[in-house]
Scaffold this motif. Structure first.
Motif, PDB file in Angstrom:
ATOM      1  N   ASN A  36       0.987  -1.109  -0.064  1.00  0.00           N
ATOM      2  CA  ASN A  36       0.004  -0.031   0.012  1.00  0.00           C
ATOM      3  C   ASN A  36       0.728   1.185  -0.001  1.00  0.00           C
ATOM      4  OD1 ASN A  36      -1.543   2.128   0.282  1.00  0.00           O
ATOM      5  ND2 ASN A  36      -2.553   1.294   2.426  1.00  0.00           N
ATOM      6  N   THR A  50      -5.694  -7.841  20.171  1.00  0.00           N
ATOM      7  CA  THR A  50      -6.765  -8.896  19.516  1.00  0.00           C
ATOM      8  C   THR A  50      -7.480  -9.781  20.482  1.00  0.00           C
ATOM      9  OG1 THR A  50      -6.893 -10.563  17.697  1.00  0.00           O
ATOM     10  CG2 THR A  50      -4.976 -10.615  19.017  1.00  0.00           C
ATOM     11  N   CYS A 317      -2.575  -0.346   7.941  1.00  0.00           N
ATOM     12  CA  CYS A 317      -3.791  -1.136   8.973  1.00  0.00           C
ATOM     13  C   CYS A 317      -3.662  -0.599  10.302  1.00  0.00           C
ATOM     14  CB  CYS A 317      -3.749  -2.414   8.860  1.00  0.00           C
ATOM     15  SG  CYS A 317      -4.129  -3.347   7.323  1.00  0.00           S
ATOM     16  N   HIS A 318      -4.629   0.078  10.829  1.00  0.00           N
ATOM     17  CA  HIS A 318      -4.620   0.539  12.135  1.00  0.00           C
ATOM     18  C   HIS A 318      -4.486  -0.588  13.181  1.00  0.00           C
ATOM     19  CE1 HIS A 318      -6.107   3.823  10.021  1.00  0.00           C
ATOM     20  NE2 HIS A 318      -5.590   4.815  11.070  1.00  0.00           N
ATOM     21  N   ASN A 319      -5.444  -1.646  12.904  1.00  0.00           N
ATOM     22  CA  ASN A 319      -5.593  -2.875  13.997  1.00  0.00           C
ATOM     23  C   ASN A 319      -5.657  -4.060  13.177  1.00  0.00           C
ATOM     24  OD1 ASN A 319      -8.376  -2.977  13.071  1.00  0.00           O
ATOM     25  ND2 ASN A 319      -8.686  -1.114  13.991  1.00  0.00           N
ATOM     26  N   LYS A 321      -7.905  -6.255  12.726  1.00  0.00           N
ATOM     27  CA  LYS A 321      -9.246  -6.404  12.096  1.00  0.00           C
ATOM     28  C   LYS A 321      -8.923  -6.098  10.859  1.00  0.00           C
ATOM     29  CE  LYS A 321     -13.665  -7.110  14.182  1.00  0.00           C
ATOM     30  NZ  LYS A 321     -13.731  -6.491  15.748  1.00  0.00           N
ATOM     31  N   GLU A 322      -8.236  -4.739  10.508  1.00  0.00           N
ATOM     32  CA  GLU A 322      -8.168  -4.226   9.012  1.00  0.00           C
ATOM     33  C   GLU A 322      -6.991  -4.948   8.362  1.00  0.00           C
ATOM     34  OE1 GLU A 322      -8.955   0.565  10.385  1.00  0.00           O
ATOM     35  OE2 GLU A 322      -6.946  -0.195   9.626  1.00  0.00           O
ATOM     36  N   LEU A 323      -6.385  -6.028   9.010  1.00  0.00           N
ATOM     37  CA  LEU A 323      -5.629  -6.665   8.207  1.00  0.00           C
ATOM     38  C   LEU A 323      -6.133  -7.497   7.229  1.00  0.00           C
ATOM     39  CD1 LEU A 323      -2.644  -7.885  10.892  1.00  0.00           C
ATOM     40  CD2 LEU A 323      -2.414  -6.426   8.692  1.00  0.00           C
ATOM     41  N   ARG A 324      -7.339  -7.980   7.894  1.00  0.00           N
ATOM     42  CA  ARG A 324      -8.302  -8.833   6.795  1.00  0.00           C
ATOM     43  C   ARG A 324      -8.569  -8.212   5.604  1.00  0.00           C
ATOM     44  NH1 ARG A 324     -11.851 -12.412  10.247  1.00  0.00           N
ATOM     45  NH2 ARG A 324     -10.731 -13.014  11.915  1.00  0.00           N
ATOM     46  N   GLN A 325      -8.472  -6.923   5.287  1.00  0.00           N
ATOM     47  CA  GLN A 325      -8.682  -6.292   4.212  1.00  0.00           C
ATOM     48  C   GLN A 325      -7.472  -6.128   3.108  1.00  0.00           C
ATOM     49  OE1 GLN A 325     -11.916  -5.872   3.938  1.00  0.00           O
ATOM     50  NE2 GLN A 325     -12.125  -6.376   6.297  1.00  0.00           N
TER      51      GLN A 325
END
Ligand code: FNR
Length: 342
Positions: A36, A50, A317-319, A321-325
């Protein structure tokens, strides 16, 4: 202490450590994350926290089940737990079955709780054990969670291992009635989609997929064994990347731990991108604590955390969860594996 059983625990550590030097593929080299180039983020914003089996943890990796049951493994447990205490990691002990009827053996596990009075301690038993044993294992450690391991391949190779595998009833009973959450885990052969379907019907919510590519219990047991050769099973099972890809359709049903051959911060991030909520590490931490003691392990853990922050920053990615995107591509073998599962 049961001397034969205690000796096996020492052999597992000794052979796993020797094996660590031969690097096996966990399949994650077949996963490429796309960069990115406009991350639009400050490194200070990264949150590594997490969930681990429903509990909040500040770090997305933990020390997985290995040790306990002998004098040598008691010392290793004490060192691993000291490093966990200094870095805020959760830690699992090795199988407590040897300690269910032996106060001397129990002490080799209880050292973990002594070092980690406030931390998350995870007990461990084979899935052949019922509710009574599970309660005892939790009580022994005042454990926050219990891992139940599925290790049919290991048992069938072990000369003194089980040959009967009727585990479903125990799992259902323990998951439903134990006071703490239960993680059902493999020991390095990976969990298949068919097994996940079955685990769902048994009420399981937390699964450690523990794939191939790191510690290999087929090889370990084959080295301990003299009368029969089972090396045909040395490459059996799913790699860590394969079991993760195969678990993706089940993400709404389970919270997954990834493990098996995790050696780098990039391995950890890739597991989180593929859908794991957290990552378990055994062989790498064993190797480090044996070679570099507590201080070396603390340094490694802190380095991994810093590197994960850095990778998340460049991915924007802030967290967790965002890594999944994060977009990724799979190399042909892994892509073909994924397509054939459909
Ligand atoms: C293990 N592992 C393990 N797992 C378990 O559920 N109960 C146990 O008693 C043990 N014992 C054990 C001993 C040793 C010496 C090692 C290295 C490992 C398996 C471990 O938790 C993990 O699932 C696999 O080792 C795969 O991860 P690594 O080692 O490749 O990071």
């Amino acid at each position: 202490m049961d001397e034969q059983h205690a000796h096996r625990k020492d052999e597992h550590v000794f052979i796993a450590e020797k094996q660590y030097c031969q690097v096996a593929a966990n399949g994650l080299e077949q996963v490429r994350l796309l960069p990115n180039n406009l991350p639009e983020i400050s490194a200070a914003e990264i949150d590594l926290s997490t969930q681990l089996a429903g509990l909040k943890v500040e770090t997305p990796f933990f020390i997985n089940a290995m040790s306990g049951g002998s004098k040598q493994t008691a010392r290793i447990n004490q060192k691993l737990a000291a490093a966990a205490a200094q870095t805020g990691l959760a830690m699992a002990t090795g199988s407590q079955s040897i300690a269910l009827n032996s106060p001397a053996a129990a002490a080799s596990f209880q050292t973990v709780r002594q070092e980690l009075p406030q931390g998350i301690v995870i007990g461990n038993l084979g899935a052949g054990h019922g509710l009574h044993d599970a309660k005892q294992a939790v009580k022994m450690l005042n454990a926050d969670l219990l891992e139940l391991h599925l290790n049919a391949v290991q048992e069938i190779i072990m000369p003194e291992g089980d040959t009967e595998f009727f585990w479903s009833r125990n799992i259902r009973e323990v998951v439903q009635q134990l006071a703490v959450p239960v993680i059902v885990k493999e020991v390095g052969f990976g969990i298949s989609p068919q097994t996940l379907k079955k685990l769902k019907t048994l009420g399981v919510h937390y699964v450690d997929l523990s794939g191939r590519g790191g510690t290999n219990f087929a090889q370990i047991e084959n080295q301990r064994l003299h009368e029969m050769d089972f090396s045909v099973l040395n490459d059996f099972g799913l790699t860590t990347a394969e079991t993760l890809v195969a678990s993706q359709p089940f993400q709404a049903d389970f919270s997954f731990t990834a493990s098996g051959g995790i050696r780098t911060s990039l391995d950890i991030v890739k597991c989180l991108v593929l859908g794991a909520d957290n990552v378990g590490i055994a062989g790498l931490f064993l190797h480090t604590v044996l070679k570099e003691d507590i201080a070396g392990l603390v340094t490694l853990i802190n380095t991994l955390k810093q590197q994960i922050r850095a990778i998340m920053t460049v991915l924007g990615c802030h967290n967790i969860k965002e890594l999944r995107q994060v977009p990724y591509v799979l190399a042909p073998d892994l892509l073909s594996f994924k397509e054939q599962l459909k």
